[in-house]
Design an enzyme around this catalytic site. Sequence first.
Site, short mmCIF file in Angstrom:
data_model
loop_
_atom_site.label_atom_id
_atom_site.label_comp_id
_atom_site.label_asym_id
_atom_site.label_seq_id
_atom_site.Cartn_x
_atom_site.Cartn_y
_atom_site.Cartn_z
N TYR A 1 0.82 -1.22 0.00
CA TYR A 1 0.00 0.00 0.00
C TYR A 1 0.85 1.26 0.00
O TYR A 1 0.42 2.30 -0.47
CB TYR A 1 -0.90 0.03 1.25
CG TYR A 1 -2.23 -0.66 1.10
CD1 TYR A 1 -2.31 -2.02 0.84
CD2 TYR A 1 -3.42 0.05 1.25
CE1 TYR A 1 -3.52 -2.65 0.73
CE2 TYR A 1 -4.65 -0.59 1.14
CZ TYR A 1 -4.69 -1.93 0.88
OH TYR A 1 -5.90 -2.55 0.76
N LYS B 1 3.20 -15.58 3.09
CA LYS B 1 3.45 -16.33 1.85
C LYS B 1 4.95 -16.55 1.80
O LYS B 1 5.65 -16.13 0.87
CB LYS B 1 2.91 -15.51 0.66
CG LYS B 1 2.94 -16.23 -0.66
CD LYS B 1 1.86 -17.29 -0.82
CE LYS B 1 2.06 -18.06 -2.09
NZ LYS B 1 1.21 -19.26 -2.18
N ASP C 1 -2.88 -18.39 1.11
CA ASP C 1 -3.85 -19.07 0.25
C ASP C 1 -4.58 -20.18 1.02
O ASP C 1 -5.80 -20.35 0.88
CB ASP C 1 -3.20 -19.62 -1.05
CG ASP C 1 -1.88 -20.34 -0.80
OD1 ASP C 1 -1.39 -20.34 0.34
OD2 ASP C 1 -1.34 -20.92 -1.77
N ASP D 1 -6.34 -7.00 4.18
CA ASP D 1 -7.46 -6.34 3.50
C ASP D 1 -8.38 -7.39 2.89
O ASP D 1 -9.60 -7.36 3.07
CB ASP D 1 -6.92 -5.40 2.41
CG ASP D 1 -8.03 -4.72 1.64
OD1 ASP D 1 -8.95 -4.20 2.29
OD2 ASP D 1 -7.99 -4.74 0.40
N ASP E 1 -12.31 -8.96 4.47
CA ASP E 1 -13.56 -8.89 3.71
C ASP E 1 -14.17 -10.29 3.62
O ASP E 1 -15.37 -10.47 3.79
CB ASP E 1 -13.33 -8.36 2.29
CG ASP E 1 -13.60 -6.86 2.18
OD1 ASP E 1 -13.43 -6.16 3.20
OD2 ASP E 1 -13.97 -6.40 1.08
C1 IPM Z 1 -10.39 -1.05 3.96
C2 IPM Z 1 -10.60 -0.45 2.59
C3 IPM Z 1 -9.40 0.43 2.27
C4 IPM Z 1 -8.19 -0.46 2.22
C5 IPM Z 1 -9.54 1.24 0.96
C6 IPM Z 1 -10.80 2.08 0.95
C7 IPM Z 1 -8.33 2.08 0.71
O1 IPM Z 1 -10.82 -1.43 1.64
O2 IPM Z 1 -10.33 -0.29 4.94
O3 IPM Z 1 -10.27 -2.26 4.05
O4 IPM Z 1 -7.91 -1.09 1.20
O5 IPM Z 1 -7.48 -0.51 3.23
MN MN Z 2 -10.81 -3.45 2.43
#
Ligand code: IPM
Ligand code: MN
Length: 354
Positions: free
Chosen positions: A142, A189, A221, A245, A249
Amino acid sequence: MKLNIALLPGDGIGPEVIEQAVKVSDAIAKKFNHDINWIHALTGAAAIDAVGEPYPKETHEICLKSDAILFGAVGHPRFDNDPSAKVRPEQGLLKMRKDLGLFANVRPTFTFPSLIDKSPLKRERIEGTNLVFLRELTGGIYFGERGRLDNGNTAFDTCTYSRKEIERLAIKGFELAMKRSKRLCCVDKANVLETSRLWRETVQSLEKNYPEVKVSYEFVDAVAMRLVQWPNSYDVLITENLFGDILTDEASVISGSMGLMPSASVGLKTSLYEPIHGSYPQAAGKNIANPLATILSAAMMFEDTFNLKEEADLIRRAVDSSLEKSIVTEDLADGNKAFKTSEIGDWLAKEILS
Ligand code: IPM
Ligand code: MN
């Protein structure tokens, strides 16, 4: 107690869900005799529109002066569909994380007994899931060097980590594991990436300081797979920025709705609390978004920053009770009556004061 809280609603559904968290927090303040000073500040597309940048200096100063930050979401389709945009709302979030030193992103995943059948995964697979990701938030790909070569026809992003960056995140992981089941999983990884090998080496060298913690090392993975097969086999997981990240999710789906999971970003100077969902522009202004992730983020804030556990637990009990009574927004309504975002906030505030 006097609580100075920076309030950054941001974009999309951010302002609507933040409004409900404020209602609930104000109800808590009334009940327990606290004095909350909300300090509003701009971020994201809203800040770009107002002052031309997504994380203005004034917002940074407000954040630095506050005891904690409550954050909604940032992002706007107008920027997503324009890869050439020079200023983007998300840059504000990244700058904020970096400038405030918010290096540890705490993202829990747990299930609510009353919602267990709403999960896309089978009951027996997810029952009892209660895990926490600690995602490194200010390093990795990032923030590494990036650019274009070959007249723009080749692009690169680089992932860099120092031992110090890994160590401070890993220490938080070990400390959290000590407070929980004493199990820690380092996700990397290391069979391919040099940064992952440094992660593994660094975590291994810390093991001796926490002899009670049982550490496992797993490839990202494989974790992605086991996370949906046996999520209840995990407890505390530590990982770098991009892996975290993606995996968080994935993990958020286990609870039944992405609108449920809170998070904290713990830093050197202050901490920030935010729902893990994004700005959900399709729902903006419609009063239909689920505010519970933001409200539960406020609960984390009461407990972690202000050490007000009773207050946090009362919020969580009110949320449990709303779910048990099906006082829910449309993402959880299953074709039954769906409540509006603002109605959920009103109901919870009333429940807290009853
Ligand atoms: C999160 C979001 C952010 C990230 C984006 C909006 C930059 O997806 O907080 O997980 O990738 O960190
Ligand atoms: Mn995210």
